[in-house]
Design a protein around this motif. Sequence first.
Motif, PDB file in Angstrom:
ATOM      1  N   ARG A  29       0.151  -0.853   0.118  1.00 32.22           N
ATOM      2  CA  ARG A  29      -0.425  -0.189  -0.521  1.00 32.22           C
ATOM      3  C   ARG A  29       1.143   1.308   0.442  1.00 32.22           C
ATOM      4  N   ASP A  30       1.412   1.077   0.900  1.00 33.54           N
ATOM      5  CA  ASP A  30       2.967   1.992   0.659  1.00 33.54           C
ATOM      6  C   ASP A  30       3.426   2.829  -0.443  1.00 33.54           C
ATOM      7  N   ASP A  31       3.919   1.333  -0.774  1.00 34.54           N
ATOM      8  CA  ASP A  31       4.758   1.385  -2.803  1.00 34.54           C
ATOM      9  C   ASP A  31       3.631   2.049  -3.392  1.00 34.54           C
ATOM     10  N   ALA A  62       2.983   5.717  -2.755  1.00 33.50           N
ATOM     11  CA  ALA A  62       3.754   6.260  -3.226  1.00 33.50           C
ATOM     12  C   ALA A  62       3.971   6.838  -4.661  1.00 33.50           C
ATOM     13  N   ARG A  63       3.562   5.501  -5.283  1.00 29.05           N
ATOM     14  CA  ARG A  63       3.364   5.344  -6.854  1.00 29.05           C
ATOM     15  C   ARG A  63       2.569   6.240  -7.750  1.00 29.05           C
ATOM     16  N   ALA A  82       3.410   9.796  -6.703  1.00 27.36           N
ATOM     17  CA  ALA A  82       4.557  10.361  -7.523  1.00 27.36           C
ATOM     18  C   ALA A  82       4.227  10.302  -9.415  1.00 27.36           C
ATOM     19  N   ALA A  83       3.128   9.589  -9.454  1.00 27.83           N
ATOM     20  CA  ALA A  83       2.246   9.966 -11.066  1.00 27.83           C
ATOM     21  C   ALA A  83       1.777  11.474 -10.882  1.00 27.83           C
ATOM     22  N   GLU A  84       1.183  11.751  -9.589  1.00 26.58           N
ATOM     23  CA  GLU A  84       0.463  12.747  -9.513  1.00 26.58           C
ATOM     24  C   GLU A  84       1.328  13.918 -10.063  1.00 26.58           C
ATOM     25  N   VAL A  85       2.063  13.641  -9.397  1.00 29.57           N
ATOM     26  CA  VAL A  85       3.684  14.780  -9.480  1.00 29.57           C
ATOM     27  C   VAL A  85       3.906  15.282 -11.032  1.00 29.57           C
ATOM     28  N   ARG A  86       4.291  13.785 -11.526  1.00 29.84           N
ATOM     29  CA  ARG A  86       4.656  13.622 -13.151  1.00 29.84           C
ATOM     30  C   ARG A  86       3.162  14.087 -13.973  1.00 29.84           C
ATOM     31  N   VAL A  87       2.220  13.787 -13.738  1.00 30.26           N
ATOM     32  CA  VAL A  87       0.610  14.437 -14.239  1.00 30.26           C
ATOM     33  C   VAL A  87       1.198  16.275 -13.957  1.00 30.26           C
TER      34      VAL A  87
END
Length: 163
Positions: free
Chosen positions: A114-116, A119-120, A123-128
């Motif tokens: 769940r933590d991973d 985090a993904r 990270a995807a939100e940041v990339r978006v």
Amino acid sequence: RVEAEEGQREAEARAEEAERICRGLDRAFKEEESEIAQEARNTLQRLSAEEAARRDAERRLTEARRVQEVRGAEMMEQVRAAESRARNQEQAREDMEERLGIAEQGMEQAQEARDDAEARRRAAEVRVLEATSAREDAEDRAKREEALARAATAKAVSIQGRG
């Protein structure tokens, strides 16, 4: 002859007395014999009763021993069954602890997953956001370049129109 008759009478009287004494002795012997026989019968009856009582006591003792042996065997069986149940319960407790450990590991792994995933996702939100920002920057540059191109075209048209 009178003396002889008297002697004979005395002899007969003594013989009768002796016979009476013999009969008395005989009667006394018979009574004593009867008493002895009665005592012997009483003794035999007492001994028979004592022997019967002894045999009965032996039988009861043997039966009591058998009962005690059976009870002892039953108690030993109950002890063995209790020990077996205790071993089974201990094994079940150990199995439960092992399953609990496995479940805890699974929960830890699930939490890590769940933590991973979180985090993904971040990270995807940041990339978006980065992609959105880059797109917006590109759109802004394109609009500026288009505005510059229009301005340059308008300037060129105005220069040509003067010229």
